[in-house]
Design a protein around this motif. Structure first.
Motif, PDB file in Angstrom:
ATOM      1  N   ASN A 194       0.806  -1.218   0.000  1.00  0.00           N
ATOM      2  CA  ASN A 194       0.000   0.000   0.000  1.00  0.00           C
ATOM      3  C   ASN A 194       0.844   1.275   0.000  1.00  0.00           C
ATOM      4  O   ASN A 194       0.340   2.353   0.304  1.00  0.00           O
ATOM      5  CB  ASN A 194      -0.943   0.010   1.208  1.00  0.00           C
ATOM      6  CG  ASN A 194      -2.013  -1.053   1.092  1.00  0.00           C
ATOM      7  OD1 ASN A 194      -2.244  -1.587   0.012  1.00  0.00           O
ATOM      8  ND2 ASN A 194      -2.667  -1.369   2.195  1.00  0.00           N
ATOM      9  N   ILE A 195       2.118   1.132  -0.315  1.00  0.00           N
ATOM     10  CA  ILE A 195       3.015   2.286  -0.434  1.00  0.00           C
ATOM     11  C   ILE A 195       3.529   2.297  -1.872  1.00  0.00           C
ATOM     12  O   ILE A 195       4.269   1.404  -2.286  1.00  0.00           O
ATOM     13  CB  ILE A 195       4.176   2.190   0.570  1.00  0.00           C
ATOM     14  CG1 ILE A 195       3.629   2.168   2.004  1.00  0.00           C
ATOM     15  CG2 ILE A 195       5.134   3.361   0.381  1.00  0.00           C
ATOM     16  CD1 ILE A 195       4.657   1.797   3.048  1.00  0.00           C
ATOM     17  N   LEU A 196       3.101   3.286  -2.631  1.00  0.00           N
ATOM     18  CA  LEU A 196       3.431   3.366  -4.050  1.00  0.00           C
ATOM     19  C   LEU A 196       4.603   4.296  -4.283  1.00  0.00           C
ATOM     20  O   LEU A 196       4.946   5.114  -3.414  1.00  0.00           O
ATOM     21  CB  LEU A 196       2.207   3.826  -4.850  1.00  0.00           C
ATOM     22  CG  LEU A 196       0.929   3.013  -4.624  1.00  0.00           C
ATOM     23  CD1 LEU A 196      -0.215   3.582  -5.447  1.00  0.00           C
ATOM     24  CD2 LEU A 196       1.149   1.545  -4.943  1.00  0.00           C
ATOM     25  N   ILE A 197       5.214   4.200  -5.467  1.00  0.00           N
ATOM     26  CA  ILE A 197       6.411   4.975  -5.802  1.00  0.00           C
ATOM     27  C   ILE A 197       6.137   5.840  -7.025  1.00  0.00           C
ATOM     28  O   ILE A 197       5.718   5.352  -8.068  1.00  0.00           O
ATOM     29  CB  ILE A 197       7.613   4.055  -6.113  1.00  0.00           C
ATOM     30  CG1 ILE A 197       7.783   2.983  -5.030  1.00  0.00           C
ATOM     31  CG2 ILE A 197       8.887   4.882  -6.287  1.00  0.00           C
ATOM     32  CD1 ILE A 197       8.259   3.472  -3.709  1.00  0.00           C
ATOM     33  N   SER A 198       6.381   7.134  -6.869  1.00  0.00           N
ATOM     34  CA  SER A 198       6.335   8.058  -8.002  1.00  0.00           C
ATOM     35  C   SER A 198       7.761   8.483  -8.333  1.00  0.00           C
ATOM     36  O   SER A 198       8.549   8.785  -7.439  1.00  0.00           O
ATOM     37  CB  SER A 198       5.490   9.289  -7.658  1.00  0.00           C
ATOM     38  OG  SER A 198       5.588  10.268  -8.679  1.00  0.00           O
ATOM     39  N   GLN A 199       8.085   8.503  -9.618  1.00  0.00           N
ATOM     40  CA  GLN A 199       9.432   8.877 -10.044  1.00  0.00           C
ATOM     41  C   GLN A 199       9.415  10.068 -11.001  1.00  0.00           C
ATOM     42  O   GLN A 199      10.388  10.305 -11.718  1.00  0.00           O
ATOM     43  CB  GLN A 199      10.114   7.674 -10.708  1.00  0.00           C
ATOM     44  CG  GLN A 199      10.347   6.509  -9.752  1.00  0.00           C
ATOM     45  CD  GLN A 199      10.975   5.313 -10.426  1.00  0.00           C
ATOM     46  OE1 GLN A 199      10.345   4.659 -11.251  1.00  0.00           O
ATOM     47  NE2 GLN A 199      12.221   5.015 -10.079  1.00  0.00           N
ATOM     48  N   SER A 255       9.617  13.142 -10.389  1.00  0.00           N
ATOM     49  CA  SER A 255      10.542  14.212 -10.016  1.00  0.00           C
ATOM     50  C   SER A 255      11.997  13.824 -10.233  1.00  0.00           C
ATOM     51  O   SER A 255      12.895  14.634  -9.991  1.00  0.00           O
ATOM     52  CB  SER A 255      10.334  14.599  -8.541  1.00  0.00           C
ATOM     53  OG  SER A 255      10.645  13.501  -7.694  1.00  0.00           O
ATOM     54  N   GLY A 256      12.243  12.595 -10.673  1.00  0.00           N
ATOM     55  CA  GLY A 256      13.613  12.133 -10.885  1.00  0.00           C
ATOM     56  C   GLY A 256      14.104  11.236  -9.782  1.00  0.00           C
ATOM     57  O   GLY A 256      14.836  10.283 -10.015  1.00  0.00           O
ATOM     58  N   SER A 257      13.735  11.517  -8.542  1.00  0.00           N
ATOM     59  CA  SER A 257      14.073  10.675  -7.411  1.00  0.00           C
ATOM     60  C   SER A 257      12.789  10.045  -6.886  1.00  0.00           C
ATOM     61  O   SER A 257      11.705  10.631  -7.004  1.00  0.00           O
ATOM     62  CB  SER A 257      14.758  11.490  -6.304  1.00  0.00           C
ATOM     63  OG  SER A 257      13.931  12.565  -5.893  1.00  0.00           O
ATOM     64  N   PRO A 258      12.870   8.854  -6.305  1.00  0.00           N
ATOM     65  CA  PRO A 258      11.650   8.162  -5.869  1.00  0.00           C
ATOM     66  C   PRO A 258      10.948   8.883  -4.724  1.00  0.00           C
ATOM     67  O   PRO A 258      11.576   9.266  -3.733  1.00  0.00           O
ATOM     68  CB  PRO A 258      12.157   6.786  -5.435  1.00  0.00           C
ATOM     69  CG  PRO A 258      13.603   6.997  -5.098  1.00  0.00           C
ATOM     70  CD  PRO A 258      14.084   8.065  -6.032  1.00  0.00           C
ATOM     71  N   VAL A 259       9.645   9.049  -4.864  1.00  0.00           N
ATOM     72  CA  VAL A 259       8.814   9.670  -3.837  1.00  0.00           C
ATOM     73  C   VAL A 259       7.746   8.667  -3.436  1.00  0.00           C
ATOM     74  O   VAL A 259       7.004   8.153  -4.285  1.00  0.00           O
ATOM     75  CB  VAL A 259       8.154  10.963  -4.353  1.00  0.00           C
ATOM     76  CG1 VAL A 259       7.232  11.549  -3.284  1.00  0.00           C
ATOM     77  CG2 VAL A 259       9.207  11.987  -4.760  1.00  0.00           C
ATOM     78  N   LEU A 260       7.675   8.367  -2.147  1.00  0.00           N
ATOM     79  CA  LEU A 260       6.691   7.416  -1.647  1.00  0.00           C
ATOM     80  C   LEU A 260       5.316   8.058  -1.549  1.00  0.00           C
ATOM     81  O   LEU A 260       5.184   9.244  -1.234  1.00  0.00           O
ATOM     82  CB  LEU A 260       7.106   6.902  -0.265  1.00  0.00           C
ATOM     83  CG  LEU A 260       8.430   6.141  -0.164  1.00  0.00           C
ATOM     84  CD1 LEU A 260       8.615   5.613   1.248  1.00  0.00           C
ATOM     85  CD2 LEU A 260       8.482   5.003  -1.158  1.00  0.00           C
ATOM     86  N   LYS A 261       4.287   7.245  -1.793  1.00  0.00           N
ATOM     87  CA  LYS A 261       2.909   7.698  -1.686  1.00  0.00           C
ATOM     88  C   LYS A 261       2.118   6.650  -0.892  1.00  0.00           C
ATOM     89  O   LYS A 261       1.914   5.529  -1.364  1.00  0.00           O
ATOM     90  CB  LYS A 261       2.270   7.849  -3.071  1.00  0.00           C
ATOM     91  CG  LYS A 261       3.023   8.771  -4.030  1.00  0.00           C
ATOM     92  CD  LYS A 261       2.750  10.227  -3.741  1.00  0.00           C
ATOM     93  CE  LYS A 261       3.433  11.120  -4.771  1.00  0.00           C
ATOM     94  NZ  LYS A 261       3.140  12.558  -4.547  1.00  0.00           N
ATOM     95  N   VAL A 262       1.682   7.007   0.305  1.00  0.00           N
ATOM     96  CA  VAL A 262       0.818   6.110   1.072  1.00  0.00           C
ATOM     97  C   VAL A 262      -0.544   6.074   0.389  1.00  0.00           C
ATOM     98  O   VAL A 262      -1.132   7.122   0.098  1.00  0.00           O
ATOM     99  CB  VAL A 262       0.688   6.584   2.531  1.00  0.00           C
ATOM    100  CG1 VAL A 262      -0.320   5.716   3.287  1.00  0.00           C
ATOM    101  CG2 VAL A 262       2.047   6.534   3.225  1.00  0.00           C
ATOM    102  N   ALA A 263      -1.050   4.868   0.119  1.00  0.00           N
ATOM    103  CA  ALA A 263      -2.276   4.714  -0.659  1.00  0.00           C
ATOM    104  C   ALA A 263      -3.185   3.674  -0.008  1.00  0.00           C
ATOM    105  O   ALA A 263      -2.913   3.185   1.090  1.00  0.00           O
ATOM    106  CB  ALA A 263      -1.929   4.303  -2.098  1.00  0.00           C
ATOM    107  N   ASP A 264      -4.280   3.351  -0.681  1.00  0.00           N
ATOM    108  CA  ASP A 264      -5.259   2.342  -0.271  1.00  0.00           C
ATOM    109  C   ASP A 264      -5.834   2.636   1.114  1.00  0.00           C
ATOM    110  O   ASP A 264      -5.429   2.052   2.113  1.00  0.00           O
ATOM    111  CB  ASP A 264      -4.643   0.950  -0.309  1.00  0.00           C
ATOM    112  CG  ASP A 264      -4.560   0.412  -1.728  1.00  0.00           C
ATOM    113  OD1 ASP A 264      -5.058   1.087  -2.638  1.00  0.00           O
ATOM    114  OD2 ASP A 264      -3.997  -0.674  -1.922  1.00  0.00           O
ATOM    115  N   PHE A 265      -6.809   3.520   1.147  1.00  0.00           N
ATOM    116  CA  PHE A 265      -7.425   3.951   2.403  1.00  0.00           C
ATOM    117  C   PHE A 265      -8.761   3.261   2.657  1.00  0.00           C
ATOM    118  O   PHE A 265      -9.606   3.783   3.378  1.00  0.00           O
ATOM    119  CB  PHE A 265      -7.605   5.471   2.386  1.00  0.00           C
ATOM    120  CG  PHE A 265      -6.321   6.227   2.571  1.00  0.00           C
ATOM    121  CD1 PHE A 265      -5.978   6.751   3.805  1.00  0.00           C
ATOM    122  CD2 PHE A 265      -5.437   6.404   1.517  1.00  0.00           C
ATOM    123  CE1 PHE A 265      -4.787   7.444   3.982  1.00  0.00           C
ATOM    124  CE2 PHE A 265      -4.250   7.097   1.679  1.00  0.00           C
ATOM    125  CZ  PHE A 265      -3.917   7.617   2.925  1.00  0.00           C
ATOM    126  N   GLY A 266      -8.961   2.080   2.056  1.00  0.00           N
ATOM    127  CA  GLY A 266     -10.231   1.383   2.214  1.00  0.00           C
ATOM    128  C   GLY A 266     -10.534   0.941   3.630  1.00  0.00           C
ATOM    129  O   GLY A 266     -11.698   0.755   3.987  1.00  0.00           O
TER     130      GLY A 266
END
Length: 429
Positions: A247-252, A254-265
């Motif tokens: 449930n922790i996704l990765i956005s790239q 910006s060039g460096s990995p940024v974590l995104k806490v997700a799945d709030f069900g």
């Protein structure tokens, strides 16, 4: 605690000594709680290499390409052009599908979850995520962003807004969740909720960590990002209740990995819960669309709100969650398990997906047992951190993890204390 041995764990799986994800070895949760736990696993934004299924894509695209409705001052609804085009399916679960899509106006990529509201438990999970994300007054770079939510039924689509008591469709969804029976529509008239969210092209934390060589600098960055996200959620009176690497996704982008806490069900907005009771029940004016999301003007201590639904994923659940009486400190315990597993790359094989997942555990004879369950059985048990002899874990991180995984939640730091201490130990390292 013995050193991790992947082959031994796989042998345990093959020998059916323990069903790692799903079964509870000694205590059984109510059926509804188990159903929540399993349903919370199914929808995630995945990478291109994930299990992509294209069957039914055109039908789903036709459904979502229906014009949104925009009410005019006279109360009528006027049609506008479709705003998103579906590109491909990137994930599928028991109650929904995830697509990669593009915003037609800007060309921006987004993730779209399509949830069929054919059962009360599906509606409950969808509304929990909707209420949590729409209750946030501000954005945080480490929390997945909900762009909008659309309710589709009978060939028409209507944008959902938080607490819209004028919408009969919205109120019927809430009624479905509260009464536990289908209120909205019939099988021949399917109803869907579409969640439009930011797209995370880097997969989840499991995929990212296990597909790369160990990098202490990345670990430290992820530790700070995670603690910052949880502090933000707790400040806004949201308990996630299902923190895990899936449930922790990765956005790239910006060039460096940024974590995104997700799945709030499985999340709970605590601003309107009674702090004097062990039950989850909203106070007057809250609940169906009225749950206050904390934030500005809210000075409540989220750690004084007691929750009672035993939900989550076994390997990340705090001891008190297994008993069904816990606070937001349960999120701190789950985060401790995640960080410990990430630093030392401790994994197990999930019984259902057969995937290798990050997660720490205790070995008891021929069984592997979630840390929280083991601590509940033996509160005096000493956790051996680090687990591996060649671990690069600093003394400061070790002490912080031991505090995060304390059997007594009162001995754990809260999210705000944790954020300060994490900055200190990662900078010192």
């Amino acid at each position: 605690m013995p050193a991790f041995n992947k082959k031994e764990v796989m042998d345990l799986r093959n020998g059916k000594k323990r069903k790692v994800s799903g079964g509870v070895r000694s205590r059984r949760r109510p059926a509804a709680a188990r159903m929540k736990r399993e349903a919370g696993k199914v929808l995630r934004s995945l990478t291109v290499e994930s299990n992509i299924r294209r069957s039914g894509l055109m039908d789903d695209e036709d459904c979502f390409s229906i014009s949104f409705l925009r009410p005019d001052p006279s109360g009528a609804a006027s049609a506008v052009s479709p705003r998103y085009s579906l590109l491909r399916e990137v994930g599928r679960g028991s109650y929904g599908v995830v697509y990669e899509a593009v915003a037609r106006k800007t060309g921006a990529r987004v993730a779209v979850k399509r949830l069929q509201c054919d059962a009360p438990e599906n509606v409950e999970l969808a509304l929990a995520e909707f209420w949590a994300l729409t209750s946030l007054e501000n954005r945080h770079q480490n929390v997945v962003q909900l762009e909008e939510c659309v309710l589709q039924r009978n060939g028409l689509a209507q944008k959902m807004s938080h607490g819209n008591k004028r919408s009969k469709q919205y109120l019927r969804l809430v009624e479905t969740s509260l009464k536990g029976e289908r209120i909205l529509g019939y099988p021949e008239e399917p109803c869907y909720l579409w969640f439009v969210m930011e797209f995370c092209e880097g997969g989840d934390l499991n995929q990212y960590i296990l597909s790369r060589r160990p990098d202490p600098q990345t670990n430290r960055s992820f530790m700070r990002q995670l603690t910052s996200a949880i502090a933000f959620l707790h400040k806004n009176n949201i308990v996630h209740r299902d923190l895990k690497p899936d449930n922790i996704l990765i956005s790239q982008t910006s060039g460096s990995p940024v974590l995104k806490v997700a799945d709030f069900g499985l999340s709970k907005v605590c601003a309107c819960l009674s702090s004097k009771s062990g039950e989850e029940h909203p106070a007057a004016g809250c609940g169906a669309g009225g749950a206050a999301g904390g934030g500005k003007g809210s000075n409540q201590n989220i750690n004084k709100f007691w929750l009672s639904s035993a939900c989550g994923s076994d390997f990340y659940m705090a001891p008190e969650v297994w008993e069904g009486h816990y606070t937001a400190k349960a999120d701190i315990f789950a985060l401790g398990i995640i960080i410990w597993a990430m630093i030392e790359r401790i994994t197990f094989i999930d019984a259902e997906s057969k995937r290798e997942l990050l997660g720490t555990y205790v070995r008891q004879g021929t069984e592997i047992v979630p840390v929280g369950e083991a601590l509940l059985e033996n509160p005096k048990m000493v956790l051996h951190i680090p687990q591996k002899a060649r671990s690069a874990m600093s003394q400061g991180v070790k002490e912080l993890l031991l505090d995060m995984l304390a059997v007594n939640p009162q001995d754990r730091p809260d999210a705000f204390q944790l954020e300060v201490r994490m900055d200190q130990v990662t900078c010192a390292a």
